[in-house]
Motif scaffolding. Structure first.
Motif, PDB file in Angstrom:
ATOM      1  N   SER A   1       0.738  -1.285   0.057  1.00 14.17           N
ATOM      2  CA  SER A   1      -0.070  -0.087  -0.269  1.00 14.17           C
ATOM      3  C   SER A   1       0.977   1.276   0.011  1.00 14.17           C
ATOM      4  CB  SER A   1      -0.853  -0.106   1.155  1.00 14.17           C
ATOM      5  OG  SER A   1      -0.236   0.159   2.426  1.00 14.17           O
ATOM      6  N   PHE A   2       0.309   2.123  -0.784  1.00 17.65           N
ATOM      7  CA  PHE A   2       0.931   3.533  -0.805  1.00 17.65           C
ATOM      8  C   PHE A   2      -0.028   4.740  -0.607  1.00 17.65           C
ATOM      9  CE2 PHE A   2       0.244   2.290  -4.730  1.00 17.65           C
ATOM     10  CZ  PHE A   2      -0.241   3.500  -5.481  1.00 17.65           C
ATOM     11  N   ASP A   3       0.386   5.920  -0.479  1.00 18.04           N
ATOM     12  CA  ASP A   3      -0.439   6.970  -0.239  1.00 18.04           C
ATOM     13  C   ASP A   3      -0.502   7.985  -1.339  1.00 18.04           C
ATOM     14  OD1 ASP A   3      -1.221   5.926   2.226  1.00 18.04           O
ATOM     15  OD2 ASP A   3       0.225   7.193   3.207  1.00 18.04           O
ATOM     16  N   VAL A   4      -1.460   8.835  -1.595  1.00 13.54           N
ATOM     17  CA  VAL A   4      -1.353   9.861  -2.807  1.00 13.54           C
ATOM     18  C   VAL A   4      -1.740  10.751  -2.077  1.00 13.54           C
ATOM     19  CG1 VAL A   4      -2.241  10.742  -4.822  1.00 13.54           C
ATOM     20  CG2 VAL A   4      -1.558   8.251  -4.614  1.00 13.54           C
ATOM     21  N   THR A   5      -0.785  12.193  -2.042  1.00 15.66           N
ATOM     22  CA  THR A   5      -1.058  13.336  -1.545  1.00 15.66           C
ATOM     23  C   THR A   5      -1.560  14.477  -2.339  1.00 15.66           C
ATOM     24  OG1 THR A   5       1.118  13.900  -1.620  1.00 15.66           O
ATOM     25  CG2 THR A   5       0.344  12.681   0.254  1.00 15.66           C
ATOM     26  N   ALA A   6      -2.562  15.354  -1.822  1.00 17.10           N
ATOM     27  CA  ALA A   6      -2.615  16.766  -2.648  1.00 17.10           C
ATOM     28  C   ALA A   6      -1.535  17.382  -3.184  1.00 17.10           C
ATOM     29  CB  ALA A   6      -3.800  17.439  -1.823  1.00 17.10           C
ATOM     30  N   GLY A   7      -1.614  18.237  -4.406  1.00 16.10           N
ATOM     31  CA  GLY A   7      -0.511  19.001  -4.482  1.00 16.10           C
ATOM     32  C   GLY A   7      -0.734  20.204  -3.921  1.00 16.10           C
ATOM     33  N   ASN A   8      -0.101  21.413  -4.443  1.00 12.61           N
ATOM     34  CA  ASN A   8      -0.178  22.697  -3.785  1.00 12.61           C
ATOM     35  C   ASN A   8      -1.556  23.203  -4.265  1.00 12.61           C
ATOM     36  OD1 ASN A   8       2.562  22.539  -3.048  1.00 12.61           O
ATOM     37  ND2 ASN A   8       3.183  23.232  -5.205  1.00 12.61           N
ATOM     38  N   ALA A   9      -1.730  24.085  -3.243  1.00 14.00           N
ATOM     39  CA  ALA A   9      -3.306  24.710  -3.330  1.00 14.00           C
ATOM     40  C   ALA A   9      -3.189  25.599  -4.472  1.00 14.00           C
ATOM     41  CB  ALA A   9      -3.523  25.438  -2.059  1.00 14.00           C
ATOM     42  N   THR A  10      -4.163  25.693  -5.373  1.00 14.34           N
ATOM     43  CA  THR A  10      -4.308  26.503  -6.522  1.00 14.34           C
ATOM     44  C   THR A  10      -5.456  27.162  -6.601  1.00 14.34           C
ATOM     45  OG1 THR A  10      -5.287  24.755  -7.788  1.00 14.34           O
ATOM     46  CG2 THR A  10      -2.747  25.048  -7.928  1.00 14.34           C
ATOM     47  N   SER A  11      -6.505  26.720  -5.811  1.00 11.95           N
ATOM     48  CA  SER A  11      -7.984  27.537  -5.604  1.00 11.95           C
ATOM     49  C   SER A  11      -8.592  27.564  -4.424  1.00 11.95           C
ATOM     50  CB  SER A  11      -8.687  26.963  -6.727  1.00 11.95           C
ATOM     51  OG  SER A  11      -9.163  25.710  -6.389  1.00 11.95           O
ATOM     52  N   LEU A  12      -9.352  28.512  -3.853  1.00  9.68           N
ATOM     53  CA  LEU A  12     -10.141  28.591  -2.807  1.00  9.68           C
ATOM     54  C   LEU A  12     -11.604  28.646  -2.912  1.00  9.68           C
ATOM     55  CD1 LEU A  12      -9.529  28.897   0.307  1.00  9.68           C
ATOM     56  CD2 LEU A  12      -9.229  31.099  -0.030  1.00  9.68           C
TER      57      LEU A  12
ATOM     58  N   GLY B   1      -8.825  19.915   3.660  1.00 12.19           N
ATOM     59  CA  GLY B   1      -8.591  21.049   2.982  1.00 12.19           C
ATOM     60  C   GLY B   1      -9.705  22.250   3.446  1.00 12.19           C
ATOM     61  N   ASN B   2     -10.607  21.491   4.488  1.00 11.81           N
ATOM     62  CA  ASN B   2     -11.524  22.539   4.905  1.00 11.81           C
ATOM     63  C   ASN B   2     -11.078  23.469   6.142  1.00 11.81           C
ATOM     64  OD1 ASN B   2     -13.484  21.996   3.273  1.00 11.81           O
ATOM     65  ND2 ASN B   2     -14.023  20.172   4.319  1.00 11.81           N
TER      66      ASN B   2
ATOM     67  N   ASP C   1      -6.096  21.718  -4.781  1.00 10.72           N
ATOM     68  CA  ASP C   1      -5.045  21.793  -5.949  1.00 10.72           C
ATOM     69  C   ASP C   1      -5.858  21.698  -7.110  1.00 10.72           C
ATOM     70  OD1 ASP C   1      -6.080  19.002  -6.295  1.00 10.72           O
ATOM     71  OD2 ASP C   1      -4.287  18.052  -5.434  1.00 10.72           O
ATOM     72  N   ALA C   2      -4.939  21.684  -8.072  1.00 13.64           N
ATOM     73  CA  ALA C   2      -5.351  21.601  -9.621  1.00 13.64           C
ATOM     74  C   ALA C   2      -6.217  20.658  -9.956  1.00 13.64           C
ATOM     75  CB  ALA C   2      -4.232  21.591 -10.570  1.00 13.64           C
ATOM     76  N   LEU C   3      -6.423  19.400  -9.266  1.00 13.93           N
ATOM     77  CA  LEU C   3      -7.329  18.415  -9.493  1.00 13.93           C
ATOM     78  C   LEU C   3      -8.458  18.189  -8.577  1.00 13.93           C
ATOM     79  CD1 LEU C   3      -4.226  15.428 -10.263  1.00 13.93           C
ATOM     80  CD2 LEU C   3      -5.545  16.711 -11.973  1.00 13.93           C
ATOM     81  N   GLY C   4      -8.451  19.119  -7.801  1.00 17.20           N
ATOM     82  CA  GLY C   4      -9.696  19.308  -6.962  1.00 17.20           C
ATOM     83  C   GLY C   4      -9.559  18.688  -5.531  1.00 17.20           C
ATOM     84  N   ASN C   5      -8.313  18.185  -5.203  1.00 17.06           N
ATOM     85  CA  ASN C   5      -8.389  17.474  -3.983  1.00 17.06           C
ATOM     86  C   ASN C   5      -8.045  18.435  -2.861  1.00 17.06           C
ATOM     87  OD1 ASN C   5      -7.747  14.481  -4.897  1.00 17.06           O
ATOM     88  ND2 ASN C   5      -6.180  15.621  -5.686  1.00 17.06           N
ATOM     89  N   GLY C   6      -8.666  18.554  -1.691  1.00  8.06           N
ATOM     90  CA  GLY C   6      -8.608  19.289  -0.633  1.00  8.06           C
ATOM     91  C   GLY C   6      -7.235  19.065  -0.251  1.00  8.06           C
ATOM     92  N   VAL C   7      -6.677  20.300   0.186  1.00  2.93           N
ATOM     93  CA  VAL C   7      -5.145  20.688   0.682  1.00  2.93           C
ATOM     94  C   VAL C   7      -5.203  21.005   2.077  1.00  2.93           C
ATOM     95  CG1 VAL C   7      -2.790  21.764   0.269  1.00  2.93           C
ATOM     96  CG2 VAL C   7      -4.763  21.553  -1.885  1.00  2.93           C
TER      97      VAL C   7
END
Length: 198
Positions: free
Chosen positions: A105-116, A177-178, A142-148
């Motif tokens: 198993s491995f984790d995928v983390t959010a990228g840098n915040a691009t929107s609020l 990301g909230n 982030d750019a893919l919609g993941n909460g940062v």
């Protein structure tokens, strides 16, 4: 002499990766015969276990040394505990039996915040000097919609006669990301107030 492929073995595991980036490792997989020898020219396919979509070349033909290097796989959704299933199929040339190997198993983390965005609006009617109800909540993505997580969001009030007079105006985002502003107060009664998050 190398025989037909009967099993799949993962020689390099995928590692923790940022959403939208190539999986670290990169994952390397072998199709092996009954003696454990790597078999070239075998289709090896990859599929993700998790909520994200696996992009990239998900079927690789093992090279002359019998290895399939999955160097462009990406996942778009931040989530802990992904695994990848690597498979061979008996319907393919030089494959004797179906087999599956599941990665660690491995984790995928959010990228840098691009929107609020405003995730929860304050209620349209509030009481002066009382905590704003809603409660107002902003989300950094982030750019893919993941909460940062761990992004400090600031809030101000405009449009009315007063301003925020009490409460924490700088809140860090949680794992989703909230940032929830649960103790804001405005003492001056007026209409037309707007909260600005930045």
């Amino acid at each position: 002499l190398v025989g037909d492929a009967q099993s799949v073995s993962i020689t390099t595991q995928p590692g923790d990766t940022q959403a939208g980036e190539n999986l670290t490792g990169p994952p390397i997989v072998e199709a092996q015969d009954g003696n454990g020898e790597a078999v070239p020219n075998i289709d090896i396919s990859a599929a993700a276990n998790g909520s994200g979509t696996l992009a990239g070349n998900t079927t690789i033909i093992s090279n002359s040394t019998g290895q399939a290097v999955f160097d462009d796989l990406q996942l778009d959704t931040a989530e802990d505990g992904y695994t990848i299933n690597f498979t061979i199929s008996a319907g393919d040339t030089n494959v004797l039996t179906n087999d599956l190997a599941e990665s660690a198993s491995f984790d995928v983390t959010a990228g840098n915040a691009t929107s609020l965005e405003v995730a929860t609006e304050p209620n349209s009617t509030q009481s002066a000097g009382e905590d704003l109800t809603g409660p107002p909540t902003a989300q950094a993505t982030d750019a893919l919609g993941n909460g940062v997580p761990n992004v400090v969001i600031n809030v101000t009030a405009t449009g009315g006669a007063g301003s925020i007079t009490d409460g924490d105006r700088n809140v860090s985002t949680n794992a989703s990301g909230n940032a929830t502003f649960g103790d804001l107060e405005i003492e001056d009664a007026d209409t037309g107030y707007v909260l600005n998050f930045s």
